[in-house]
Design an enzyme around this catalytic site. Structure first.
Site, PDB file in Angstrom:
ATOM      1  N   HIS A  30      14.852 -13.716  22.950  1.00 22.06           N
ATOM      2  CA  HIS A  30      15.253 -12.479  23.637  1.00 22.06           C
ATOM      3  C   HIS A  30      14.019 -11.753  24.137  1.00 22.06           C
ATOM      4  O   HIS A  30      13.151 -11.387  23.352  1.00 22.06           O
ATOM      5  CB  HIS A  30      16.063 -11.586  22.704  1.00 22.06           C
ATOM      6  CG  HIS A  30      17.488 -12.030  22.567  1.00 22.06           C
ATOM      7  ND1 HIS A  30      18.531 -11.160  22.433  1.00 22.06           N
ATOM      8  CD2 HIS A  30      18.028 -13.265  22.573  1.00 22.06           C
ATOM      9  CE1 HIS A  30      19.665 -11.842  22.354  1.00 22.06           C
ATOM     10  NE2 HIS A  30      19.376 -13.121  22.430  1.00 22.06           N
ATOM     11  N   TYR A  37      21.453  -1.250  21.660  1.00 21.99           N
ATOM     12  CA  TYR A  37      21.538  -0.087  20.770  1.00 21.99           C
ATOM     13  C   TYR A  37      22.183   1.051  21.560  1.00 21.99           C
ATOM     14  O   TYR A  37      21.700   1.397  22.633  1.00 21.99           O
ATOM     15  CB  TYR A  37      20.140   0.326  20.311  1.00 21.99           C
ATOM     16  CG  TYR A  37      19.471  -0.710  19.421  1.00 21.99           C
ATOM     17  CD1 TYR A  37      19.457  -0.553  18.038  1.00 21.99           C
ATOM     18  CD2 TYR A  37      18.859  -1.845  19.951  1.00 21.99           C
ATOM     19  CE1 TYR A  37      18.859  -1.494  17.209  1.00 21.99           C
ATOM     20  CE2 TYR A  37      18.258  -2.793  19.134  1.00 21.99           C
ATOM     21  CZ  TYR A  37      18.260  -2.610  17.764  1.00 21.99           C
ATOM     22  OH  TYR A  37      17.671  -3.552  16.949  1.00 21.99           O
ATOM     23  N   PRO A  54      18.328  -0.639   8.889  1.00 22.59           N
ATOM     24  CA  PRO A  54      18.313  -1.839   9.750  1.00 22.59           C
ATOM     25  C   PRO A  54      18.069  -1.559  11.237  1.00 22.59           C
ATOM     26  O   PRO A  54      17.917  -2.507  12.007  1.00 22.59           O
ATOM     27  CB  PRO A  54      19.703  -2.445   9.527  1.00 22.59           C
ATOM     28  CG  PRO A  54      20.538  -1.361   8.968  1.00 22.59           C
ATOM     29  CD  PRO A  54      19.635  -0.418   8.260  1.00 22.59           C
ATOM     30  N   LYS A  56      13.708  -4.725  10.809  1.00 21.39           N
ATOM     31  CA  LYS A  56      12.412  -5.029  10.194  1.00 21.39           C
ATOM     32  C   LYS A  56      12.471  -5.622   8.781  1.00 21.39           C
ATOM     33  O   LYS A  56      11.464  -6.150   8.289  1.00 21.39           O
ATOM     34  CB  LYS A  56      11.556  -3.748  10.137  1.00 21.39           C
ATOM     35  CG  LYS A  56      11.024  -3.319  11.482  1.00 21.39           C
ATOM     36  CD  LYS A  56       9.861  -4.198  11.931  1.00 21.39           C
ATOM     37  CE  LYS A  56       9.578  -4.086  13.398  1.00 21.39           C
ATOM     38  NZ  LYS A  56       9.997  -5.238  14.200  1.00 21.39           N
ATOM     39  N   TYR A  92       8.703  -3.364  17.927  1.00 20.95           N
ATOM     40  CA  TYR A  92       9.906  -4.189  17.761  1.00 20.95           C
ATOM     41  C   TYR A  92       9.548  -5.661  17.643  1.00 20.95           C
ATOM     42  O   TYR A  92      10.109  -6.380  16.803  1.00 20.95           O
ATOM     43  CB  TYR A  92      10.875  -3.950  18.926  1.00 20.95           C
ATOM     44  CG  TYR A  92      12.291  -4.384  18.625  1.00 20.95           C
ATOM     45  CD1 TYR A  92      13.247  -3.478  18.168  1.00 20.95           C
ATOM     46  CD2 TYR A  92      12.681  -5.712  18.787  1.00 20.95           C
ATOM     47  CE1 TYR A  92      14.541  -3.883  17.875  1.00 20.95           C
ATOM     48  CE2 TYR A  92      13.981  -6.124  18.497  1.00 20.95           C
ATOM     49  CZ  TYR A  92      14.905  -5.199  18.045  1.00 20.95           C
ATOM     50  OH  TYR A  92      16.185  -5.602  17.749  1.00 20.95           O
TER      51      TYR A  92
HETATM   52  P1  RFL Z   1      17.269 -10.348  -0.758  1.00 17.93           P
HETATM   53  O1  RFL Z   1      17.753 -11.052   0.476  1.00 17.93           O
HETATM   54  O2  RFL Z   1      18.045  -9.179  -1.231  1.00 17.93           O
HETATM   55  O3  RFL Z   1      17.184 -11.449  -1.901  1.00 17.93           O
HETATM   56  C1  RFL Z   1      16.968 -11.103  -3.264  1.00 17.93           C
HETATM   57  C2  RFL Z   1      17.573 -12.188  -4.125  1.00 17.93           C
HETATM   58  O4  RFL Z   1      17.298 -11.891  -5.489  1.00 17.93           O
HETATM   59  C3  RFL Z   1      18.483 -12.067  -6.257  1.00 17.93           C
HETATM   60  N1  RFL Z   1      18.384 -11.228  -7.463  1.00 17.93           N
HETATM   61  C4  RFL Z   1      18.090 -11.692  -8.695  1.00 17.93           C
HETATM   62  N2  RFL Z   1      17.838 -12.935  -9.139  1.00 17.93           N
HETATM   63  C5  RFL Z   1      17.587 -13.074 -10.455  1.00 17.93           C
HETATM   64  N3  RFL Z   1      17.577 -12.042 -11.350  1.00 17.93           N
HETATM   65  C6  RFL Z   1      17.815 -10.774 -10.942  1.00 17.93           C
HETATM   66  N4  RFL Z   1      17.803  -9.754 -11.799  1.00 17.93           N
HETATM   67  C7  RFL Z   1      18.089 -10.565  -9.557  1.00 17.93           C
HETATM   68  N5  RFL Z   1      18.380  -9.474  -8.820  1.00 17.93           N
HETATM   69  C8  RFL Z   1      18.554  -9.883  -7.562  1.00 17.93           C
HETATM   70  C9  RFL Z   1      19.602 -11.680  -5.314  1.00 17.93           C
HETATM   71  O5  RFL Z   1      20.850 -12.247  -5.698  1.00 17.93           O
HETATM   72  C10 RFL Z   1      19.083 -12.248  -3.992  1.00 17.93           C
HETATM   73  O6  RFL Z   1      19.505 -13.568  -3.779  1.00 17.93           O
HETATM   74  O7  RFL Z   1      15.743  -9.868  -0.587  1.00 17.93           O
HETATM   75  P2  RFL Z   1      14.517 -10.495   0.220  1.00 17.93           P
HETATM   76  O8  RFL Z   1      14.408 -11.968  -0.060  1.00 17.93           O
HETATM   77  O9  RFL Z   1      13.385  -9.593  -0.026  1.00 17.93           O
HETATM   78  O10 RFL Z   1      14.957 -10.408   1.766  1.00 17.93           O
HETATM   79  C11 RFL Z   1      15.097  -9.159   2.403  1.00 17.93           C
HETATM   80  C12 RFL Z   1      16.175  -9.230   3.485  1.00 17.93           C
HETATM   81  O11 RFL Z   1      17.333  -9.811   2.943  1.00 17.93           O
HETATM   82  C13 RFL Z   1      16.496  -7.847   4.079  1.00 17.93           C
HETATM   83  O12 RFL Z   1      15.329  -7.100   4.245  1.00 17.93           O
HETATM   84  C14 RFL Z   1      17.192  -7.954   5.463  1.00 17.93           C
HETATM   85  O13 RFL Z   1      18.461  -8.543   5.337  1.00 17.93           O
HETATM   86  C15 RFL Z   1      17.333  -6.572   6.104  1.00 17.93           C
HETATM   87  N6  RFL Z   1      18.064  -6.600   7.364  1.00 17.93           N
HETATM   88  C16 RFL Z   1      17.435  -6.986   8.539  1.00 17.93           C
HETATM   89  N7  RFL Z   1      16.159  -7.410   8.518  1.00 17.93           N
HETATM   90  C17 RFL Z   1      15.556  -7.861   9.671  1.00 17.93           C
HETATM   91  O14 RFL Z   1      14.378  -8.233   9.632  1.00 17.93           O
HETATM   92  N8  RFL Z   1      16.226  -7.908  10.883  1.00 17.93           N
HETATM   93  C18 RFL Z   1      17.525  -7.495  10.986  1.00 17.93           C
HETATM   94  O15 RFL Z   1      18.102  -7.619  12.059  1.00 17.93           O
HETATM   95  C19 RFL Z   1      18.179  -6.986   9.796  1.00 17.93           C
HETATM   96  N9  RFL Z   1      19.449  -6.578   9.816  1.00 17.93           N
HETATM   97  C20 RFL Z   1      19.406  -6.206   7.402  1.00 17.93           C
HETATM   98  C21 RFL Z   1      20.087  -6.198   8.660  1.00 17.93           C
HETATM   99  C22 RFL Z   1      20.087  -5.839   6.235  1.00 17.93           C
HETATM  100  C23 RFL Z   1      21.399  -5.458   6.294  1.00 17.93           C
HETATM  101  N10 RFL Z   1      22.049  -5.129   5.065  1.00 17.93           N
HETATM  102  C24 RFL Z   1      23.331  -5.570   4.719  1.00 17.93           C
HETATM  103  C25 RFL Z   1      21.302  -4.514   4.001  1.00 17.93           C
HETATM  104  C26 RFL Z   1      21.393  -5.804   8.744  1.00 17.93           C
HETATM  105  C27 RFL Z   1      22.058  -5.398   7.571  1.00 17.93           C
HETATM  106  C28 RFL Z   1      23.464  -4.925   7.723  1.00 17.93           C
HETATM  107  C1  PHB Z   2      21.949  -8.075  13.558  1.00 21.37           C
HETATM  108  O1  PHB Z   2      22.142  -8.878  14.484  1.00 21.37           O
HETATM  109  O2  PHB Z   2      22.508  -8.194  12.462  1.00 21.37           O
HETATM  110  C2  PHB Z   2      21.030  -6.924  13.774  1.00 21.37           C
HETATM  111  C3  PHB Z   2      20.333  -6.823  14.971  1.00 21.37           C
HETATM  112  C4  PHB Z   2      19.464  -5.759  15.175  1.00 21.37           C
HETATM  113  C5  PHB Z   2      19.332  -4.796  14.180  1.00 21.37           C
HETATM  114  C6  PHB Z   2      20.015  -4.916  12.986  1.00 21.37           C
HETATM  115  C7  PHB Z   2      20.877  -5.977  12.771  1.00 21.37           C
HETATM  116  O3  PHB Z   2      18.499  -3.744  14.392  1.00 21.37           O
END
Ligand code: RFL
Ligand code: PHB
Length: 389
Positions: free
Chosen positions: A72, A200, A292, A296, A384
């Protein structure tokens, strides 16, 4: 059991670290509280910075990403019923890849399995011990039995609700937090995305985001109240609300369908300092959370892992502890800039009723300035696509 690095958590941070360490000949064991099906069922990030793509290439998990990921070159921003484009390629020479975190996690599990990596699922009560000594260890329970692994170092990659951060003494750990007065309701649907690029949308009814995973899979979000319950949001209500928040031409083009996944996520900014205590190193959401809006979270997890894998490699290859000693400071400099950007994007685009009509006019003025100033658009684009590691 004995290993070199004990890793808690099999999210993107833990799996990527495990794979990179393995490729450098550093033995490691991953302990995960959930089943693999549960971990793979989570729908989260979708926008990947080039720095994270590069790290996935280094980890040799880039094949699917390069085949299926979409490049993108910009994003859309709409407000006042009109849409605008921010051209990353023209402004920075760089661009992002749209590819799901779910798919990255699947690719990482496959890579670890093919190299016979040890990932222990359904590990209950994982507990770090002796982190202030030279010989830490981890204990956990599984199938009614207790287990232990001795290691040189522990990597806390267990997300925001994990155990690692809580193992750092309260008089050492400093936390910084901002909780936003709304959440995001997200829907995944097997429908063609309404816009070609992630868009957005600022609207007086609340923010809305149009994103995608492929030509046939869409991801949408609407700002919702923290009191909302998922059962109150039928698919019809979601599509109707989304449509109302989009400019007319986008709203008319929206193709709706049954949701495959629907969930509400609260929005929070959070940083824990330092990211290292003794032989425990925090990485990813265990150390910091961003709302989100700036896409990042996953990308910060990747940059932490970049620094951490190099720090461990330097120690094992030449006994040099320098990079371990600067790990926390290095990460935090980048983390705080991503925190600032994510907070700014959130503040710019969401509806804050408590700010009143004055606040709404200021937001519109800033949006108008943004899309008409090359300098302002460049600042957004630069952040970004991701600041350098
Ligand atoms: P995770 O993915 O939460 O993984 C942590 C793992 O640890 C396990 N765990 C344990 N295991 C053993 N013992 C314990 N006591 C434990 N406690 C927890 C959990 O089960 C899990 O498997 O953390 P990690 O690896 O640091 O990764 C971070 C990312 O997952 C997170 O930052 C992103 O998903 C955030 N995020 C986005 N990030 C982006 O870079 N670009 C995006 O477009 C973006 N969109 C988003 C997002 C997060 C969202 N939500 C739902 C919070 C959109 C959403 C809606
Ligand atoms: C997504 O596709 O899940 C998404 C994209 C951009 C964002 C957050 C989430 O800023």
């Amino acid at each position: 059991m004995k290993t070199q690095v004990g890793i808690i958590g099999s999210g993107p941070a833990g799996l990527l670290l495990s794979q990179l360490l393995h490729l450098r000949g550093i033995a490691n064991v991953v302990l995960e509280r959930q089943s693999r099906e549960y971990v793979l069922g989570r729908i989260r990030a979708g926008v990947i910075e080039p720095g994270a793509v590069e790290l996935l290439r280094e980890a040799r998990v880039h094949a699917w990403l390069e085949r299926e990921g979409q490049i993108h070159e910009g994003i859309g921003i709409s407000f006042g019923g009109r849409r605008h484009r921010i051209d990353f390629r023209a402004l920075t020479g760089s661009c992002v890849t749209v590819y799901g975190q779910t798919e990255i996690t699947r690719d990482l599990f496959a890579a670890r399995d093919s190299l016979s990596g040890v990932i222990i699922h359904d590990a209950e009560d994982v507990t770090p011990h002796g982190i202030e000594t030279d010989a830490p260890w981890l204990t956990w329970c599984k199938g009614g039995a207790s287990h232990r692994v001795d290691c040189d170092f522990i990597a806390g990659c267990d997300g925001f609700h994990g155990v690692s951060r809580r193992s750092i003494p309260a008089n050492v750990l400093r936390t910084f937090e901002k909780v936003y007065p709304f959440g995001w309701l997200g829907v995944l649907s097997r429908t063609p995305p309404v816009t070609r690029e992630v868009t957005y949308n600022h609207h007086e009814r609340g923010f809305a985001l149009c994103s995608m995973r492929s030509e046939t899979l869409s991801r949408y979000y609407v700002q919702c109240s923290l009191d909302d319950h998922i059962d109150e949001w039928s698919d019809d209500r979601f599509w109707e609300e989304l449509r109302r928040r989009l400019p007319g031409d986008i709203a008319r083009a929206l193709v709706t369908g049954p949701s495959i996944e629907k969930s509400i996520a609260p929005l929070r900014s959070f940083v824990a300092e330092p990211m290292r205590h003794g032989r425990l190193f925090l990485a990813g959401d265990a150390a910091h959370i961003v709302p989100p809006t700036g896409a990042k979270g996953l990308n910060l997890a990747a940059s932490d892992v970049h620094y951490l894998s190099r720090a461990f490699a330097a120690w094992y290859e030449s006994g040099d502890a320098g990079a371990m000693d600067t790990y926390s400071d290095h990460c935090l400099r980048r983390v705080w800039k991503a925190e600032r950007f994510s907070w700014w994007m959130t503040t710019l685009l969401h509806h804050f009723p408590e700010n009143g009509p004055f606040g709404e006019r200021i937001q519109l003025a800033e949006l108008d300035y943004l899309v008409n100033s090359r300098a302002a658009m460049t600042a957004l684009a630069e952040n970004y696509v991701g600041l350098p590691y």
